[in-house]
Design a protein around this motif. Structure first.
Motif, PDB file in Angstrom:
ATOM      1  N   VAL A 106       0.944  -1.093  -0.068  1.00  0.00           N
ATOM      2  CA  VAL A 106      -0.080  -0.033   0.041  1.00  0.00           C
ATOM      3  C   VAL A 106       0.974   1.280   0.152  1.00  0.00           C
ATOM      4  N   VAL A 107       0.784   2.187  -1.052  1.00  0.00           N
ATOM      5  CA  VAL A 107       1.615   3.216  -1.208  1.00  0.00           C
ATOM      6  C   VAL A 107       0.706   4.453  -1.100  1.00  0.00           C
ATOM      7  N   ASP A 108       1.011   5.438  -0.308  1.00  0.00           N
ATOM      8  CA  ASP A 108       0.420   6.764   0.000  1.00  0.00           C
ATOM      9  C   ASP A 108       0.494   7.723  -1.123  1.00  0.00           C
ATOM     10  N   PRO A 109      -0.350   9.014  -1.138  1.00  0.00           N
ATOM     11  CA  PRO A 109       0.006   9.975  -2.242  1.00  0.00           C
ATOM     12  C   PRO A 109       1.351  10.494  -2.147  1.00  0.00           C
ATOM     13  N   GLU A 110       2.102  10.476  -1.188  1.00  0.00           N
ATOM     14  CA  GLU A 110       3.748  10.959  -1.183  1.00  0.00           C
ATOM     15  C   GLU A 110       4.601  10.160  -1.834  1.00  0.00           C
ATOM     16  N   GLY A 111       3.894   8.906  -2.085  1.00  0.00           N
ATOM     17  CA  GLY A 111       5.012   7.713  -2.270  1.00  0.00           C
ATOM     18  C   GLY A 111       5.518   7.101  -1.725  1.00  0.00           C
ATOM     19  N   ASN A 112       4.993   7.013  -0.284  1.00  0.00           N
ATOM     20  CA  ASN A 112       5.804   6.038   0.819  1.00  0.00           C
ATOM     21  C   ASN A 112       4.981   4.847   1.137  1.00  0.00           C
ATOM     22  N   ILE A 113       5.737   3.857   1.404  1.00  0.00           N
ATOM     23  CA  ILE A 113       5.113   2.388   1.458  1.00  0.00           C
ATOM     24  C   ILE A 113       4.518   2.423   2.817  1.00  0.00           C
ATOM     25  N   THR A 114       3.134   2.182   3.021  1.00  0.00           N
ATOM     26  CA  THR A 114       2.649   2.223   4.507  1.00  0.00           C
ATOM     27  C   THR A 114       2.352   0.878   4.867  1.00  0.00           C
ATOM     28  N   PHE A 115       2.494  -0.110   3.878  1.00  0.00           N
ATOM     29  CA  PHE A 115       2.286  -1.729   4.272  1.00  0.00           C
ATOM     30  C   PHE A 115       2.922  -2.680   3.346  1.00  0.00           C
ATOM     31  N   LYS A 116       3.379  -3.397   3.525  1.00  0.00           N
ATOM     32  CA  LYS A 116       4.002  -4.468   2.823  1.00  0.00           C
ATOM     33  C   LYS A 116       3.724  -5.783   3.289  1.00  0.00           C
ATOM     34  N   GLN A 117       3.527  -6.869   2.253  1.00  0.00           N
ATOM     35  CA  GLN A 117       3.220  -8.202   2.860  1.00  0.00           C
ATOM     36  C   GLN A 117       3.521  -9.184   1.784  1.00  0.00           C
ATOM     37  N   THR A 118       4.264 -10.122   1.588  1.00  0.00           N
ATOM     38  CA  THR A 118       4.457 -11.241   0.949  1.00  0.00           C
ATOM     39  C   THR A 118       3.243 -12.460   1.538  1.00  0.00           C
ATOM     40  N   GLY A 119       2.558 -13.037   0.607  1.00  0.00           N
ATOM     41  CA  GLY A 119       1.258 -13.739   1.000  1.00  0.00           C
ATOM     42  C   GLY A 119       0.212 -12.725   1.238  1.00  0.00           C
ATOM     43  N   PHE A 120      -0.933 -13.574   0.886  1.00  0.00           N
ATOM     44  CA  PHE A 120      -2.135 -12.526   0.970  1.00  0.00           C
ATOM     45  C   PHE A 120      -2.399 -12.429   2.526  1.00  0.00           C
ATOM     46  N   GLY A 122      -5.164 -11.427   3.913  1.00  0.00           N
ATOM     47  CA  GLY A 122      -6.807 -11.430   4.086  1.00  0.00           C
ATOM     48  C   GLY A 122      -7.279  -9.991   3.753  1.00  0.00           C
ATOM     49  N   VAL A 123      -8.497 -10.170   3.476  1.00  0.00           N
ATOM     50  CA  VAL A 123      -9.239  -8.928   3.200  1.00  0.00           C
ATOM     51  C   VAL A 123      -9.320  -8.073   4.269  1.00  0.00           C
ATOM     52  N   ASP A 124      -9.574  -8.547   5.463  1.00  0.00           N
ATOM     53  CA  ASP A 124      -9.837  -7.425   6.685  1.00  0.00           C
ATOM     54  C   ASP A 124      -8.227  -6.697   6.994  1.00  0.00           C
ATOM     55  N   THR A 125      -7.167  -7.454   6.931  1.00  0.00           N
ATOM     56  CA  THR A 125      -6.257  -6.692   6.997  1.00  0.00           C
ATOM     57  C   THR A 125      -5.757  -5.826   5.795  1.00  0.00           C
ATOM     58  N   MET A 126      -6.022  -6.186   4.632  1.00  0.00           N
ATOM     59  CA  MET A 126      -5.916  -5.410   3.471  1.00  0.00           C
ATOM     60  C   MET A 126      -6.877  -4.215   3.462  1.00  0.00           C
ATOM     61  N   LYS A 127      -8.163  -4.253   4.074  1.00  0.00           N
ATOM     62  CA  LYS A 127      -8.774  -3.207   4.158  1.00  0.00           C
ATOM     63  C   LYS A 127      -8.417  -2.356   5.237  1.00  0.00           C
ATOM     64  N   LYS A 128      -7.913  -2.934   6.442  1.00  0.00           N
ATOM     65  CA  LYS A 128      -7.486  -2.017   7.560  1.00  0.00           C
ATOM     66  C   LYS A 128      -6.437  -1.226   7.266  1.00  0.00           C
ATOM     67  N   GLU A 129      -5.452  -1.748   6.665  1.00  0.00           N
ATOM     68  CA  GLU A 129      -4.205  -1.128   6.124  1.00  0.00           C
ATOM     69  C   GLU A 129      -4.572  -0.034   5.339  1.00  0.00           C
ATOM     70  N   LEU A 130      -5.399  -0.359   4.318  1.00  0.00           N
ATOM     71  CA  LEU A 130      -5.866   0.807   3.114  1.00  0.00           C
ATOM     72  C   LEU A 130      -6.472   2.001   3.926  1.00  0.00           C
ATOM     73  N   MET A 131      -7.503   1.471   4.839  1.00  0.00           N
ATOM     74  CA  MET A 131      -8.194   2.580   5.642  1.00  0.00           C
ATOM     75  C   MET A 131      -7.344   3.676   6.467  1.00  0.00           C
ATOM     76  N   LYS A 132      -6.330   2.740   7.048  1.00  0.00           N
ATOM     77  CA  LYS A 132      -5.102   3.504   7.805  1.00  0.00           C
ATOM     78  C   LYS A 132      -4.590   4.544   6.917  1.00  0.00           C
ATOM     79  N   ALA A 133      -4.064   4.160   5.829  1.00  0.00           N
ATOM     80  CA  ALA A 133      -3.367   4.955   4.838  1.00  0.00           C
ATOM     81  C   ALA A 133      -4.334   6.058   4.415  1.00  0.00           C
ATOM     82  N   LEU A 134      -5.554   5.966   3.852  1.00  0.00           N
ATOM     83  CA  LEU A 134      -6.334   6.764   3.400  1.00  0.00           C
ATOM     84  C   LEU A 134      -6.880   7.847   4.523  1.00  0.00           C
ATOM     85  N   ASN A 135      -6.938   7.354   5.884  1.00  0.00           N
ATOM     86  CA  ASN A 135      -7.134   8.156   7.159  1.00  0.00           C
ATOM     87  C   ASN A 135      -5.923   9.331   7.491  1.00  0.00           C
ATOM     88  N   LYS A 136      -4.897   8.816   7.237  1.00  0.00           N
ATOM     89  CA  LYS A 136      -3.668   9.583   7.788  1.00  0.00           C
ATOM     90  C   LYS A 136      -3.613  10.875   7.449  1.00  0.00           C
TER      91      LYS A 136
END
Length: 136
Positions: A106-120, A122-136
């Motif tokens: 997950v990369v924020d608009p400034e181009g910084n990596i806010t989350f990285k994971q090898t292996g899926f 899960g949807v809940d974690t992906m959504k949580k990480e996306l929302m964290k980036a969207l709301n910062k």
């Protein structure tokens, strides 16, 4: 995490500068990867739920994914798709420090990596990480 996304430039659409100012989910995957295919399906409802957010879903695969198979598969996966050369794939694997597929960023608009994971993760974690980036 918290580091700038590695810089790359393969063409007008596939380059790190083109993504500046946008939230990006970067997915390194392969057509032959069962967990990749399962995850691509599993994440579809989340993408629909977040469709009003300005998120780019960028899917990158290499030449180990047969072109015909890849072309058939991507019609069902909403996002921007790129099949890169072996040389480009090696460059990305090295510069993004990727050890396997699928690998998600997950990369924020400034181009910084806010989350990285090898292996899926899960949807809940992906959504949580996306929302964290969207709301910062």
């Amino acid at each position: 995490i918290g580091q700038p996304m590695p810089s790359y430039h393969f063409d007008k659409k596939l380059n790190s500068k083109a993504l500046k100012g946008k939230f990006v989910v970067l997915n390194f995957w392969a057509t032959w990867c069962g967990p990749c295919r399962t995850a691509n399906k599993a994440i579809t409802p989340m993408k629909e739920e977040l469709k009003d957010k300005d998120i780019i879903y960028l899917y990158i695969t290499g030449e180990t994914s047969p072109k015909g198979t890849w072309e058939n598969m991507i019609t069902d996966i909403h996002g921007e798709h790129f099949r890169v050369t072996n040389e480009q794939w090696s460059f990305l694997m090295s510069n993004f420090n990727i050890r396997g597929v699928p690998t998600y960023f997950v990369v924020d608009p400034e181009g910084n990596i806010t989350f990285k994971q090898t292996g899926f993760p899960g949807v809940d974690t992906m959504k949580k990480e996306l929302m964290k980036a969207l709301n910062k």
